[in-house]
Design a protein around this motif. Structure first.
Motif, PDB file in Angstrom:
ATOM      1  N   TYR A 211      40.929  35.805  10.631  1.00 16.05           N
ATOM      2  CA  TYR A 211      40.204  35.221  11.757  1.00 16.05           C
ATOM      3  C   TYR A 211      38.839  35.882  11.942  1.00 16.05           C
ATOM      4  N   PRO A 212      37.814  35.093  12.288  1.00 23.19           N
ATOM      5  CA  PRO A 212      36.555  35.682  12.751  1.00 23.19           C
ATOM      6  C   PRO A 212      36.660  36.037  14.228  1.00 23.19           C
ATOM      7  N   VAL A 213      35.622  36.635  14.775  1.00 19.83           N
ATOM      8  CA  VAL A 213      35.645  37.075  16.170  1.00 19.83           C
ATOM      9  C   VAL A 213      35.841  35.901  17.117  1.00 19.83           C
ATOM     10  N   SER A 214      35.155  34.791  16.849  1.00 18.78           N
ATOM     11  CA  SER A 214      35.228  33.641  17.753  1.00 18.78           C
ATOM     12  C   SER A 214      36.651  33.149  17.943  1.00 18.78           C
ATOM     13  N   LEU A 215      37.458  33.211  16.884  1.00 21.09           N
ATOM     14  CA  LEU A 215      38.846  32.765  16.976  1.00 21.09           C
ATOM     15  C   LEU A 215      39.768  33.878  17.458  1.00 21.09           C
ATOM     16  N   ALA A 216      39.432  35.118  17.133  1.00 21.01           N
ATOM     17  CA  ALA A 216      40.271  36.249  17.555  1.00 21.01           C
ATOM     18  C   ALA A 216      40.274  36.401  19.073  1.00 21.01           C
ATOM     19  N   LEU A 217      39.155  36.064  19.718  1.00 21.93           N
ATOM     20  CA  LEU A 217      39.094  36.183  21.180  1.00 21.93           C
ATOM     21  C   LEU A 217      40.127  35.291  21.858  1.00 21.93           C
ATOM     22  N   MET A 235      35.533  42.519  24.571  1.00 21.02           N
ATOM     23  CA  MET A 235      35.264  42.111  23.194  1.00 21.02           C
ATOM     24  C   MET A 235      34.260  40.958  23.142  1.00 21.02           C
ATOM     25  N   SER A 236      34.271  40.113  24.164  1.00 21.31           N
ATOM     26  CA  SER A 236      33.263  39.048  24.228  1.00 21.31           C
ATOM     27  C   SER A 236      31.868  39.639  24.374  1.00 21.31           C
ATOM     28  N   THR A 237      31.777  40.705  25.164  1.00 20.26           N
ATOM     29  CA  THR A 237      30.485  41.381  25.346  1.00 20.26           C
ATOM     30  C   THR A 237      30.006  41.994  24.037  1.00 20.26           C
ATOM     31  N   ILE A 238      30.908  42.665  23.324  1.00 23.32           N
ATOM     32  CA  ILE A 238      30.535  43.277  22.048  1.00 23.32           C
ATOM     33  C   ILE A 238      30.146  42.213  21.030  1.00 23.32           C
ATOM     34  N   SER A 239      30.809  41.061  21.087  1.00 24.80           N
ATOM     35  CA  SER A 239      30.510  40.003  20.116  1.00 24.80           C
ATOM     36  C   SER A 239      29.103  39.455  20.270  1.00 24.80           C
ATOM     37  N   LEU A 240      28.470  39.686  21.420  1.00 27.16           N
ATOM     38  CA  LEU A 240      27.098  39.218  21.633  1.00 27.16           C
ATOM     39  C   LEU A 240      26.050  40.160  21.051  1.00 27.16           C
ATOM     40  N   ILE A 241      26.447  41.388  20.735  1.00 22.64           N
ATOM     41  CA  ILE A 241      25.477  42.374  20.250  1.00 22.64           C
ATOM     42  C   ILE A 241      24.763  41.915  18.979  1.00 22.64           C
ATOM     43  N   PRO A 242      25.480  41.415  17.938  1.00 21.72           N
ATOM     44  CA  PRO A 242      24.755  40.950  16.745  1.00 21.72           C
ATOM     45  C   PRO A 242      23.771  39.831  17.053  1.00 21.72           C
ATOM     46  N   ILE A 243      24.119  38.945  17.995  1.00 13.37           N
ATOM     47  CA  ILE A 243      23.223  37.850  18.355  1.00 13.37           C
ATOM     48  C   ILE A 243      21.938  38.393  18.962  1.00 13.37           C
ATOM     49  N   PHE A 244      22.057  39.342  19.865  1.00 14.33           N
ATOM     50  CA  PHE A 244      20.868  39.927  20.497  1.00 14.33           C
ATOM     51  C   PHE A 244      20.017  40.686  19.472  1.00 14.33           C
ATOM     52  N   ILE A 245      20.664  41.409  18.577  1.00 16.64           N
ATOM     53  CA  ILE A 245      19.922  42.163  17.568  1.00 16.64           C
ATOM     54  C   ILE A 245      19.114  41.216  16.678  1.00 16.64           C
ATOM     55  N   ILE A 246      19.763  40.169  16.199  1.00 17.33           N
ATOM     56  CA  ILE A 246      19.073  39.193  15.346  1.00 17.33           C
ATOM     57  C   ILE A 246      17.919  38.544  16.090  1.00 17.33           C
ATOM     58  N   PHE A 247      18.137  38.204  17.353  1.00 17.46           N
ATOM     59  CA  PHE A 247      17.087  37.530  18.106  1.00 17.46           C
ATOM     60  C   PHE A 247      15.875  38.437  18.311  1.00 17.46           C
ATOM     61  N   PHE A 248      16.095  39.656  18.756  1.00 23.45           N
ATOM     62  CA  PHE A 248      14.966  40.533  19.068  1.00 23.45           C
ATOM     63  C   PHE A 248      14.216  40.988  17.812  1.00 23.45           C
ATOM     64  N   ILE A 249      14.901  41.037  16.680  1.00 20.90           N
ATOM     65  CA  ILE A 249      14.222  41.425  15.446  1.00 20.90           C
ATOM     66  C   ILE A 249      13.405  40.275  14.872  1.00 20.90           C
ATOM     67  N   PHE A 250      13.965  39.069  14.940  1.00 23.20           N
ATOM     68  CA  PHE A 250      13.337  37.946  14.249  1.00 23.20           C
ATOM     69  C   PHE A 250      12.810  36.862  15.182  1.00 23.20           C
ATOM     70  N   GLN A 251      12.648  37.156  16.480  1.00 23.89           N
ATOM     71  CA  GLN A 251      12.258  36.110  17.411  1.00 23.89           C
ATOM     72  C   GLN A 251      10.880  35.514  17.089  1.00 23.89           C
ATOM     73  N   ARG A 252       9.975  36.323  16.543  1.00 24.69           N
ATOM     74  CA  ARG A 252       8.637  35.799  16.260  1.00 24.69           C
ATOM     75  C   ARG A 252       8.681  34.709  15.200  1.00 24.69           C
TER      76      ARG A 252
END
Length: 265
Positions: A211-217, A235-252
């Motif tokens: 299972y991925p995180v989305s299904l494990a929750l 765990m839902s909060t932790i699952s958002l961390i990769p999304i925020f990291i990707i956004f702030f690094i590559f938002q431009r």
């Protein structure tokens, strides 16, 4: 804008606050964002997972699916977009229309035929149905990158041909370096959509260890027992961390890929 921002951030703040509450008080004190007592144990309990499978396994599964499918989706979409934008072939307009029409099909319409097809291939309970189709392009990304390629002057292609470049040389040496913003935009969207995908893993995966995180929750919610809401929100909060990291690094790249041309001064 500040008012609308606060409205949109409220569910996120409520989730983070609930991740630090006692499970029994999550909905009793639902009006409170900041808990009376901070319970950081929710993160430890949630990370333990289920049946001896920790959330590190679920996160690893998500990264495998997301990274491979994102690479496949971006590379194949760029290649197909180059074909539509630069190469003349028989039935080009017809195939382009067919590709655009697939964007109008709701997933519910193709869900059952796809399941029957993948089941016939013996791909159920594997990552193949989630990953392999992405290597045949995504219509939205194809259209986005194709429009970006059309802003690149064809004189660059002609100059490359004079220097001895073939079609593949033009694609790899001229087009790809200039469409990086569009490719990065497609990669960001693909990462978001694949990370949040719930229906695909639910249909094709049957082994909890895959299972991925989305299904494990979903496993936190058990109608036959008491749901540990605090651990689930943790765990839902932790699952958002990769999304925020990707956004702030590559938002431009999101802005560059949509609003700029293919040339830079």
């Amino acid at each position: 804008m500040i008012v609308f921002t606060l409205i949109m951030l409220y569910p996120l703040a409520w989730m983070v606050g609930s991740s630090l509450k006692e499970s029994s008080s999550v909905f009793i004190d639902a009006h409170k964002i900041i808990p009376d007592v901070f319970r950081f144990e929710n993160y430890i309990e949630g990370w333990k997972g289920f049946g001896g499978i920790t959330f590190s396994t679920f996160f690893m599964n998500s990264f495998v699916i997301v990274i491979i499918s994102t690479i496949g989706s971006v590379l194949s979409s760029t290649f197909i977009a180059f074909g539509f934008a630069r190469i003349n072939f028989v039935g080009k307009k017809l195939w382009f229309v067919c590709m655009m029409l697939t964007m109008m099909l709701p997933y519910e319409m193709v869900m059952i035929p796809q399941y029957i097809m993948f089941n016939g291939f013996g791909w159920i309970d594997t990552y193949l149905p989630l990953i392999l189709p992405t290597f045949f392009g995504a219509p939205f990304f194809i259209f986005l990158i194709m429009q970006f390629i059309r802003t690149i002057p064809t004189e660059l292609d002609q100059a490359a041909k004079i220097d001895g470049c073939g079609t593949f040389g033009i694609f790899f040496r001229i087009i790809c370096p200039l469409v990086v913003p569009a490719m990065m935009t497609a990669a960001i969207f693909s990462f978001y959509w694949r990370w949040d995908d719930f229906m695909g893993p639910l249909l094709y995966l049957t082994t909890p260890a895959k299972y991925p995180v989305s299904l494990a929750l979903k496993l936190f919610s058990d109608p036959n027992s008491v749901t540990n809401w605090g651990a689930m929100f943790a765990m839902s909060t932790i699952s958002l961390i990769p999304i925020f990291i990707i956004f702030f690094i590559f938002q431009r790249y999101i802005v560059d890929g949509i609003s700029t041309s293919g040339l830079k001064s």
